[in-house]
Design an enzyme around this catalytic site. Structure first.
Site, short mmCIF file in Angstrom:
data_model
loop_
_atom_site.label_atom_id
_atom_site.label_comp_id
_atom_site.label_asym_id
_atom_site.label_seq_id
_atom_site.Cartn_x
_atom_site.Cartn_y
_atom_site.Cartn_z
N ASP A 50 4.45 -16.22 -6.02
CA ASP A 50 5.42 -16.05 -4.94
C ASP A 50 5.70 -17.34 -4.17
O ASP A 50 6.80 -17.54 -3.67
CB ASP A 50 4.96 -14.94 -3.99
N LYS A 110 -6.35 -6.44 -6.32
CA LYS A 110 -5.45 -5.44 -5.71
C LYS A 110 -5.49 -4.08 -6.41
O LYS A 110 -4.48 -3.39 -6.52
CB LYS A 110 -4.01 -5.96 -5.69
#
Length: 504
Positions: free
Chosen positions: A226, A191
């Site tokens: 997550d 990312k």
């Protein structure tokens, strides 16, 4: 005079025949062109077919791969990573807990106050962008910046000088090899991050050192991803929650497993008798998955070929691009979309939210479809029947994705004996099993914001399980498991709140 009239009449007749022949010829060619694109659609439908029988094969394959991944390292495409999370929130937790969610170019800090009895959650949240230079600089600079933001956030709500150590749940959504509930080694950055001195180093420790340098009395008590946070949040609201699935830009799943089933870690003991396992199911693969030529091309041209095969068939990152590839193939086969647009050659030009908007366009003239084709793909002024063709392509691709996601969920339930059978090695029939209520927490925009995807997923759950079994399986939607869930895990793993939950 009569000869002249006759000649004119013959000339007119010949011209009329010529015009008729041209019209007929155009119609024949048009039908042939249309037949070619319909043939492409039919081929797509056949190669994306997800019959109940095929989906059950995917369910079985998922359960088998889960067993293999638990048996040995590298024994399966599924990594089946230990999270060391051995207690899930019960709803009785009390106190003030913090969370840090770092997973992209922004990070968030949260504060959650728990009053016990599954109190309503109304976290204080602040989000901040990470300066670009910190994403490629030194790890110490990045974590000092985050620690300063945390200090300021705490200062607004609590006393930073308090002698009581504040507990922090840290959601770190990058590839990590977990070594304990509060520590893990960074495998690689993604990312846009490229901080070299952090690779193969302990993540939570780097943050803890920065907190100490800042003089903030706060301890990183849990390090999670997550998916695990989503399971924690789901279990806080509903004690029957045994698994969590993220279906958004990417996809992953985790679930609660008995420690004696984790064969690759013989002797592993937890006071609860279980542990959350992070499946990393995006990398699942089976010959039973209905793979098309478009999937093969997408995978070959991706930055990670032969990797994340399941994710490339079901997640929001890729669905729009599969549709683009089909439209490109049709454009090459025929001119029903006009001249081949150069934009059709650009990967990921058609994002999945735009694909969903076309799929769910219910206007008589499909005006949304026309607008998106024109503005995004530079395909203007196509007839209504061609617009309907695009909607059908979106439907085929989405239906396959949703039904495969449903099969993956049931594969988890099968592995833990919650699908109405006794697991992949059991011999009892469904009629011998007394089903108990089972909840699966789901988060991610593909599920929450894409109505047709959600409906197809539920349809497949009912078809695979049968209505008698399916009514015992509940999908609960969570919001912000990556943030709030991390704070809840900090709470459930504090010495005051550990309550030895065991799911059987």
């Amino acid at each position: 005079m009569g000869k002249v009239v006759l000649g004119v009449a013959v000339g007119v007749a010949v011209a009329a025949c010529t015009v008729a022949a041209l019209v007929v010829g155009r119609r024949v060619r048009s039908r042939r062109k249309w037949k070619r694109v319909v043939g492409v659609l039919k081929e797509l439908e056949e190669s994306c077919e997800t019959t109940v029988g095929r989906l059950k094969q995917v369910v079985d394959a998922m359960a088998v791969e889960m067993h293999a991944g638990l048996a040995s390292e590298g024994g399966s495409k599924l990594k089946m990573l230990l999270t060391f999370v051995d207690n899930l929130p019960s709803g009785s937790e009390k106190g003030i807990f913090y969370a840090l969610d770092l997973g992209g170019t922004n990070f968030r800090v949260l504060r959650v106050e728990l009053g016990g009895q599954r109190s309503d959650l109304d976290p204080d949240v602040e989000q901040q962008p990470i300066p670009e230079q910190l994403m490629t600089g030194r790890s110490e600079d990045l974590f000092d910046f985050i620690a300063s933001s945390l200090y300021q956030f705490v200062e607004k709500n609590d006393s930073v000088q308090s002698p009581i150590t504040k507990l922090l749940g840290f959601t770190f959504s990058f590839p990590v090899k977990q070594t304990s509930i509060s520590s893990g080694i960074l495998i690689k950055w993604t990312k846009g991050f490229a901080i070299r001195d952090m690779v193969e180093k302990e993540v939570a420790g780097a943050l803890q050192q920065a907190l100490t340098r800042k003089g903030l009395n706060m301890r990183v008590s849990v390090l999670v991803n997550d998916t695990v946070g989503t399971l924690a949040l789901g279990h806080y609201h509903d004690a029957d929650t045994v698994a969590a699935v993220i279906i958004g830009t990417g996809t992953n799943a985790c679930y609660w497993e008995r420690t004696d089933a984790i064969i690759k870690c013989q002797g592993l003991l937890t006071t609860s008798g279980g542990m959350v396992v992070n499946m990393e199911w995006g990398n699942f693969w089976s010959s039973h998955l209905p793979r098309t030529s478009y999937d093969i091309e997408l995978d070959a041209e991706s930055p990670n070929p032969n990797d994340q095969g399941f994710e490339k068939m079901i997640s929001g990152m890729y669905l729009g691009d599969i549709v683009r590839r089909v439209i490109l193939r049709m454009s090459k086969e025929s001119d029903v979309f006009g001249p081949v647009s150069s934009r059709l050659y650009s990967p990921f030009t058609l994002r999945t939210p735009l694909m969903a908007a076309m799929h769910e366009d219910d206007s008589p003239e499909l005006t949304q479809v026309a607008r998106i084709l024109k503005d995004v793909l530079d395909i203007p002024d196509i007839p209504l029947k061609a617009r309907k063709l695009v909607v059908k392509i979106c439907d085929v691709v989405t239906r396959r994705a949703a039904r495969l996601a449903a099969a993956g969920i049931i594969g988890i339930l099968k592995k833990i004996g919650r699908d109405g059978s006794s697991g992949i090695t059991g011999g009892r029939s469904r009629s011998d099993i007394k089903m108990r209520r089972t909840a699966v927490a789901v988060e991610g925009s593909l599920y929450t914001q894409y109505t047709m995807f959600r409906e197809y997923l539920h349809e497949a759950l009912n078809e695979i399980l049968g209505e008698d079994i399916a009514r015992h399986v509940v999908i609960i939607v969570t919001e912000d498991g990556s943030g709030t869930g991390a704070a809840l895990l900090a709470a459930s793993h504090s010495s005051e709140n550990v309550n030895n939950i065991q799911l059987i």
